[in-house]
Motif scaffolding. Structure first.
Motif, PDB file in Angstrom:
ATOM      1  N   TRP A  17       0.242  -0.615   0.093  1.00  0.00           N
ATOM      2  CA  TRP A  17       0.258   0.184   0.206  1.00  0.00           C
ATOM      3  C   TRP A  17       0.526   1.296   0.178  1.00  0.00           C
ATOM      4  CZ3 TRP A  17      -0.052   3.410   3.673  1.00  0.00           C
ATOM      5  CH2 TRP A  17       0.228   2.915   5.211  1.00  0.00           C
ATOM      6  N   LYS A  18       0.124   2.253  -0.662  1.00  0.00           N
ATOM      7  CA  LYS A  18       0.727   3.060  -0.587  1.00  0.00           C
ATOM      8  C   LYS A  18      -0.187   4.636   0.337  1.00  0.00           C
ATOM      9  CE  LYS A  18       4.334   2.337  -3.955  1.00  0.00           C
ATOM     10  NZ  LYS A  18       4.778   3.114  -5.508  1.00  0.00           N
ATOM     11  N   GLY A  19       0.640   5.534   0.552  1.00  0.00           N
ATOM     12  CA  GLY A  19      -0.124   6.902   0.934  1.00  0.00           C
ATOM     13  C   GLY A  19       0.166   8.070   0.026  1.00  0.00           C
ATOM     14  N   PHE A  20      -0.768   8.634  -0.009  1.00  0.00           N
ATOM     15  CA  PHE A  20      -0.470  10.217  -1.169  1.00  0.00           C
ATOM     16  C   PHE A  20      -1.385  11.219  -0.699  1.00  0.00           C
ATOM     17  CE2 PHE A  20      -0.452   6.386  -3.872  1.00  0.00           C
ATOM     18  CZ  PHE A  20       0.739   6.810  -4.756  1.00  0.00           C
ATOM     19  N   ILE A  21      -0.755  12.744  -0.463  1.00  0.00           N
ATOM     20  CA  ILE A  21      -1.006  13.628  -0.127  1.00  0.00           C
ATOM     21  C   ILE A  21      -1.799  14.377  -1.149  1.00  0.00           C
ATOM     22  CG2 ILE A  21      -1.059  16.160   0.255  1.00  0.00           C
ATOM     23  CD1 ILE A  21       0.844  15.261   1.457  1.00  0.00           C
ATOM     24  N   GLU A  22      -2.973  14.638  -0.938  1.00  0.00           N
ATOM     25  CA  GLU A  22      -4.153  15.349  -2.019  1.00  0.00           C
ATOM     26  C   GLU A  22      -3.536  15.752  -3.342  1.00  0.00           C
ATOM     27  OE1 GLU A  22      -8.461  17.630  -1.904  1.00  0.00           O
ATOM     28  OE2 GLU A  22      -7.315  18.082  -0.353  1.00  0.00           O
ATOM     29  N   SER A  23      -3.852  15.631  -4.802  1.00  0.00           N
ATOM     30  CA  SER A  23      -3.363  16.092  -5.197  1.00  0.00           C
ATOM     31  C   SER A  23      -1.826  15.489  -5.813  1.00  0.00           C
ATOM     32  CB  SER A  23      -3.099  17.877  -5.029  1.00  0.00           C
ATOM     33  OG  SER A  23      -4.763  18.129  -5.499  1.00  0.00           O
ATOM     34  N   SER A  24      -0.943  14.667  -5.098  1.00  0.00           N
ATOM     35  CA  SER A  24      -0.098  14.641  -4.863  1.00  0.00           C
ATOM     36  C   SER A  24       0.093  13.084  -5.860  1.00  0.00           C
ATOM     37  CB  SER A  24       1.350  14.249  -3.337  1.00  0.00           C
ATOM     38  OG  SER A  24       1.582  13.552  -3.516  1.00  0.00           O
ATOM     39  N   GLU A  25       1.336  12.259  -7.128  1.00  0.00           N
ATOM     40  CA  GLU A  25       1.009  11.608  -7.265  1.00  0.00           C
ATOM     41  C   GLU A  25       2.536  10.481  -6.799  1.00  0.00           C
ATOM     42  OE1 GLU A  25      -0.669   9.902  -9.528  1.00  0.00           O
ATOM     43  OE2 GLU A  25      -1.910  11.638  -9.596  1.00  0.00           O
ATOM     44  N   GLU A  26       3.511  11.347  -5.917  1.00  0.00           N
ATOM     45  CA  GLU A  26       4.351  10.626  -5.134  1.00  0.00           C
ATOM     46  C   GLU A  26       3.951  10.236  -3.919  1.00  0.00           C
ATOM     47  OE1 GLU A  26       8.763  11.673  -3.961  1.00  0.00           O
ATOM     48  OE2 GLU A  26       8.259  13.574  -6.016  1.00  0.00           O
ATOM     49  N   ALA A  27       3.915   9.434  -3.330  1.00  0.00           N
ATOM     50  CA  ALA A  27       3.805   8.401  -2.251  1.00  0.00           C
ATOM     51  C   ALA A  27       4.324   9.007  -1.233  1.00  0.00           C
ATOM     52  CB  ALA A  27       4.199   6.963  -1.963  1.00  0.00           C
ATOM     53  N   VAL A  28       4.153   8.929   0.220  1.00  0.00           N
ATOM     54  CA  VAL A  28       4.852   9.713   1.115  1.00  0.00           C
ATOM     55  C   VAL A  28       5.005   8.718   2.222  1.00  0.00           C
ATOM     56  CG1 VAL A  28       3.631  12.168   0.485  1.00  0.00           C
ATOM     57  CG2 VAL A  28       2.523  10.736   2.497  1.00  0.00           C
ATOM     58  N   VAL A  29       4.168   7.802   2.400  1.00  0.00           N
ATOM     59  CA  VAL A  29       4.236   6.244   2.514  1.00  0.00           C
ATOM     60  C   VAL A  29       4.404   4.853   2.471  1.00  0.00           C
ATOM     61  CG1 VAL A  29       1.738   6.768   4.222  1.00  0.00           C
ATOM     62  CG2 VAL A  29       3.486   5.472   5.712  1.00  0.00           C
ATOM     63  N   GLY A  30       4.374   3.792   2.974  1.00  0.00           N
ATOM     64  CA  GLY A  30       3.917   2.758   2.130  1.00  0.00           C
ATOM     65  C   GLY A  30       4.112   1.209   3.587  1.00  0.00           C
ATOM     66  N   GLY A  31       3.569   0.353   3.048  1.00  0.00           N
ATOM     67  CA  GLY A  31       4.281  -0.327   3.446  1.00  0.00           C
ATOM     68  C   GLY A  31       3.342  -1.534   3.342  1.00  0.00           C
ATOM     69  N   ASN A  32       3.102  -2.771   3.940  1.00  0.00           N
ATOM     70  CA  ASN A  32       2.674  -4.320   3.015  1.00  0.00           C
ATOM     71  C   ASN A  32       1.480  -3.852   4.041  1.00  0.00           C
ATOM     72  OD1 ASN A  32       5.328  -4.050   1.904  1.00  0.00           O
ATOM     73  ND2 ASN A  32       6.030  -5.945   3.709  1.00  0.00           N
ATOM     74  N   TYR A  33       0.100  -5.223   3.248  1.00  0.00           N
ATOM     75  CA  TYR A  33      -1.022  -4.738   3.745  1.00  0.00           C
ATOM     76  C   TYR A  33      -1.923  -6.808   3.432  1.00  0.00           C
ATOM     77  CZ  TYR A  33      -3.334  -5.341  -0.934  1.00  0.00           C
ATOM     78  OH  TYR A  33      -3.902  -5.282  -1.891  1.00  0.00           O
ATOM     79  N   ALA A  34      -2.472  -7.175   4.525  1.00  0.00           N
ATOM     80  CA  ALA A  34      -3.490  -8.085   3.915  1.00  0.00           C
ATOM     81  C   ALA A  34      -4.768  -7.908   4.586  1.00  0.00           C
ATOM     82  CB  ALA A  34      -2.293  -9.512   5.026  1.00  0.00           C
ATOM     83  N   ALA A  35      -6.109  -8.703   3.893  1.00  0.00           N
ATOM     84  CA  ALA A  35      -7.060  -8.319   4.322  1.00  0.00           C
ATOM     85  C   ALA A  35      -7.638  -9.743   3.504  1.00  0.00           C
ATOM     86  CB  ALA A  35      -7.415  -7.545   2.811  1.00  0.00           C
ATOM     87  N   GLN A  36      -8.743  -9.637   4.363  1.00  0.00           N
ATOM     88  CA  GLN A  36      -9.707 -10.553   3.948  1.00  0.00           C
ATOM     89  C   GLN A  36     -10.577 -10.680   3.704  1.00  0.00           C
ATOM     90  OE1 GLN A  36     -10.663 -12.831   8.051  1.00  0.00           O
ATOM     91  NE2 GLN A  36     -12.175 -14.458   7.091  1.00  0.00           N
ATOM     92  N   TRP A  37     -11.738 -11.281   2.796  1.00  0.00           N
ATOM     93  CA  TRP A  37     -12.485 -10.702   1.981  1.00  0.00           C
ATOM     94  C   TRP A  37     -13.944 -12.280   2.601  1.00  0.00           C
ATOM     95  CZ3 TRP A  37     -13.627  -6.707  -2.213  1.00  0.00           C
ATOM     96  CH2 TRP A  37     -12.243  -6.059  -1.945  1.00  0.00           C
ATOM     97  N   THR A  38     -14.942 -10.890   2.277  1.00  0.00           N
ATOM     98  CA  THR A  38     -16.125 -12.314   2.520  1.00  0.00           C
ATOM     99  C   THR A  38     -16.837 -11.884   1.732  1.00  0.00           C
ATOM    100  OG1 THR A  38     -18.177 -13.374   4.914  1.00  0.00           O
ATOM    101  CG2 THR A  38     -17.536 -10.627   4.274  1.00  0.00           C
ATOM    102  N   LYS A  39     -18.080 -13.301   1.365  1.00  0.00           N
ATOM    103  CA  LYS A  39     -18.696 -13.114   0.453  1.00  0.00           C
ATOM    104  C   LYS A  39     -20.135 -13.212   0.651  1.00  0.00           C
ATOM    105  CE  LYS A  39     -19.489 -14.123  -4.479  1.00  0.00           C
ATOM    106  NZ  LYS A  39     -19.742 -15.380  -5.434  1.00  0.00           N
ATOM    107  N   LYS A  40     -20.765 -11.937   0.683  1.00  0.00           N
ATOM    108  CA  LYS A  40     -22.466 -11.558   0.986  1.00  0.00           C
ATOM    109  C   LYS A  40     -22.720 -11.011   0.319  1.00  0.00           C
ATOM    110  CE  LYS A  40     -20.176 -11.223   6.010  1.00  0.00           C
ATOM    111  NZ  LYS A  40     -20.745 -11.662   7.036  1.00  0.00           N
ATOM    112  N   SER A  41     -24.346 -11.934   0.413  1.00  0.00           N
ATOM    113  CA  SER A  41     -25.064 -11.500  -0.142  1.00  0.00           C
ATOM    114  C   SER A  41     -24.835 -11.925  -1.610  1.00  0.00           C
ATOM    115  CB  SER A  41     -25.823  -9.962  -0.026  1.00  0.00           C
ATOM    116  OG  SER A  41     -26.303 -10.060   1.301  1.00  0.00           O
TER     117      SER A  41
END
Length: 155
Positions: free
Chosen positions: A110-134
């Protein structure tokens, strides 16, 4: 006759396996589209739209270690955030779907961007769990870990 039964059984099992693999790949593509739409909603600062990709009881651990439980707490967290307005982009490296349990695993960066910027100011790794509901894939939990820029660490 025995050889025919063995060949038929093998073909049958391969067909079932191929069908499961194709079903999983379809679900992976659906989740990728959901992730892209969620990223776009975040980039447009459309929190209402972004919340449609989350379960009501979403659990999020931010890159700084803050635990957020539920959509209402997430909304309050965003409204009370100080500093510049930011958006985040999650890029999956891997998505694995369990069609039987209707759960999926996603990991990436993941990367974090300040509004109107194309250059990331922070970032790292992520994990997500998805579930199929309806019949819709929703994010049930996300864990973000901020990783220092390798260039900064080596200085």
């Amino acid at each position: 006759m025995k050889a025919f039964k063995k060949i038929f059984t093998l073909i049958f099992l391969l067909t079932i396996s191929l069908g499961i693999t194709l079903a999983q790949e379809v679900e992976v593509q659906i989740i990728k589209k959901q992730r892209e739409a969620s990223n776009l909603a975040l980039r447009n600062f459309d929190e209402e739209l972004n919340s449609t990709f989350l379960t009501d009881d979403i659990l999020i651990t931010t890159g700084a270690g803050t635990l957020i439980s539920g959509k209402s707490q997430l909304k309050a967290y965003i409204q009370n955030a100080s500093g510049p307005k930011m958006y985040w982009v999650r890029t999956p490296d891997e998505i694995i779907v369990n069609t039987e349990t209707k759960l999926a695993w996603e990991k990436g960066t993941w990367k974090g961007f300040i509004e109107s910027s194309e250059e990331a100011v922070v970032g790292g790794n992520y994990a997500a769990q998805w579930t199929k509901k309806s019949e819709t894939w929703l994010i049930q939990s996300q864990l973000f870990v901020t990783i220092p820029n390798r260039e900064m660490v080596s200085k």
